[in-house]
Design a protein around this motif. Structure first.
Motif, PDB file in Angstrom:
ATOM      1  N   LEU A  40       0.702  -1.265  -0.104  1.00  0.00           N
ATOM      2  CA  LEU A  40       0.094   0.085  -0.063  1.00  0.00           C
ATOM      3  C   LEU A  40       0.945   1.265  -0.172  1.00  0.00           C
ATOM      4  CD1 LEU A  40      -2.800   1.093   0.212  1.00  0.00           C
ATOM      5  CD2 LEU A  40      -2.457   1.241   2.859  1.00  0.00           C
ATOM      6  N   GLU A  46      -8.908   7.026   2.191  1.00  0.00           N
ATOM      7  CA  GLU A  46      -9.194   7.097   0.883  1.00  0.00           C
ATOM      8  C   GLU A  46      -8.367   7.623   0.064  1.00  0.00           C
ATOM      9  OE1 GLU A  46     -13.350   9.094   0.939  1.00  0.00           O
ATOM     10  OE2 GLU A  46     -13.991   8.035   2.534  1.00  0.00           O
ATOM     11  N   PHE A  62      -5.224  -2.088  -6.430  1.00  0.00           N
ATOM     12  CA  PHE A  62      -6.527  -1.742  -5.983  1.00  0.00           C
ATOM     13  C   PHE A  62      -6.307  -0.262  -5.213  1.00  0.00           C
ATOM     14  CE2 PHE A  62      -3.697  -2.895  -2.250  1.00  0.00           C
ATOM     15  CZ  PHE A  62      -4.121  -2.222  -1.051  1.00  0.00           C
ATOM     16  N   LEU A  64      -8.680   2.173  -2.479  1.00  0.00           N
ATOM     17  CA  LEU A  64      -9.494   2.434  -1.352  1.00  0.00           C
ATOM     18  C   LEU A  64     -10.282   3.535  -1.507  1.00  0.00           C
ATOM     19  CD1 LEU A  64      -6.872   2.042   1.689  1.00  0.00           C
ATOM     20  CD2 LEU A  64      -8.394   0.161   0.835  1.00  0.00           C
ATOM     21  N   GLU A  65     -11.375   3.183  -1.980  1.00  0.00           N
ATOM     22  CA  GLU A  65     -12.544   4.161  -2.522  1.00  0.00           C
ATOM     23  C   GLU A  65     -13.215   4.751  -1.240  1.00  0.00           C
ATOM     24  OE1 GLU A  65     -13.687   4.648  -5.448  1.00  0.00           O
ATOM     25  OE2 GLU A  65     -12.079   3.468  -6.682  1.00  0.00           O
ATOM     26  N   ASP A  75     -12.826  -1.315  -1.102  1.00  0.00           N
ATOM     27  CA  ASP A  75     -11.657  -1.318  -2.119  1.00  0.00           C
ATOM     28  C   ASP A  75     -12.237  -1.719  -3.442  1.00  0.00           C
ATOM     29  OD1 ASP A  75     -12.052  -4.019  -1.264  1.00  0.00           O
ATOM     30  OD2 ASP A  75      -9.963  -4.110  -1.188  1.00  0.00           O
ATOM     31  N   ARG A  76     -11.417  -1.223  -4.430  1.00  0.00           N
ATOM     32  CA  ARG A  76     -11.795  -1.405  -5.916  1.00  0.00           C
ATOM     33  C   ARG A  76     -10.412  -2.193  -6.270  1.00  0.00           C
ATOM     34  NH1 ARG A  76     -10.130   1.533  -9.826  1.00  0.00           N
ATOM     35  NH2 ARG A  76     -10.269   3.301  -8.946  1.00  0.00           N
ATOM     36  N   TYR A  85     -15.457  -4.847  -6.423  1.00  0.00           N
ATOM     37  CA  TYR A  85     -15.536  -3.979  -5.319  1.00  0.00           C
ATOM     38  C   TYR A  85     -15.794  -4.831  -4.189  1.00  0.00           C
ATOM     39  CZ  TYR A  85     -15.932   0.095  -8.361  1.00  0.00           C
ATOM     40  OH  TYR A  85     -15.585   1.204  -9.138  1.00  0.00           O
TER      41      TYR A  85
END
Length: 136
Positions: A40, A46, A62, A64-65, A75-76, A85
């Motif tokens: 990450l 977000e 990915f 974090l939406e 997450d997407r 999603y």
């Protein structure tokens, strides 16, 4: 084309115990059998992006939406032409917490591939709850 799956479990663990595991991406491989590792960029917030290394050495970006600390993150994940999603929610109950994970898969062959993508969700929830209850 799309596919949806939802799983909910109850636990004696607190929402904070569940959230601690969710927000620590370095622990994801400990409770999600589909995840080998996570990278990450930045903090668990977000808009943060990264890469999941999934079983079979599949690298999937990915984002974090949505991140609502202590309660929810969405997450997407992009796997080839599929967009996945995964909505993670935890709420307090009288006996601990209720944890829900909703997976929505869209793209070519989503109806066929969605069940494969979501297949480990029950195992992941069970392992997540087991670790969270150890912390309680």
């Amino acid at each position: 084309m799309s596919y949806e799956y939802e799983g909910t479990v109850s636990t004696s663990a607190t929402p904070a115990d569940v959230w601690h595991l969710w927000s620590d991406v370095g622990s994801w491989h400990c409770w999600d059998p589909a995840v080998q590792g996570v990278a990450l960029e930045g903090h668990f917030a977000e808009g943060a992006a990264g890469t999941l290394t999934l079983t079979g050495n599949i690298h999937a970006p990915f984002v974090l939406e949505i991140v609502e600390p202590g309660a929810r993150f969405l997450d997407r994940v992009t796997i080839g032409e599929l967009v996945v999603y995964i909505d993670h929610m935890v709420k307090a109950t009288a006996d601990g917490a209720e944890v829900t994970v909703r997976t929505a898969v869209s793209g070519p062959n989503a109806e066929e591939l969605g069940p494969v993508v979501a297949a480990d969700t029950p195992k992941a929830l069970e392992a997540l709850i087991g670790l969270a209850e150890q912390k309680s």
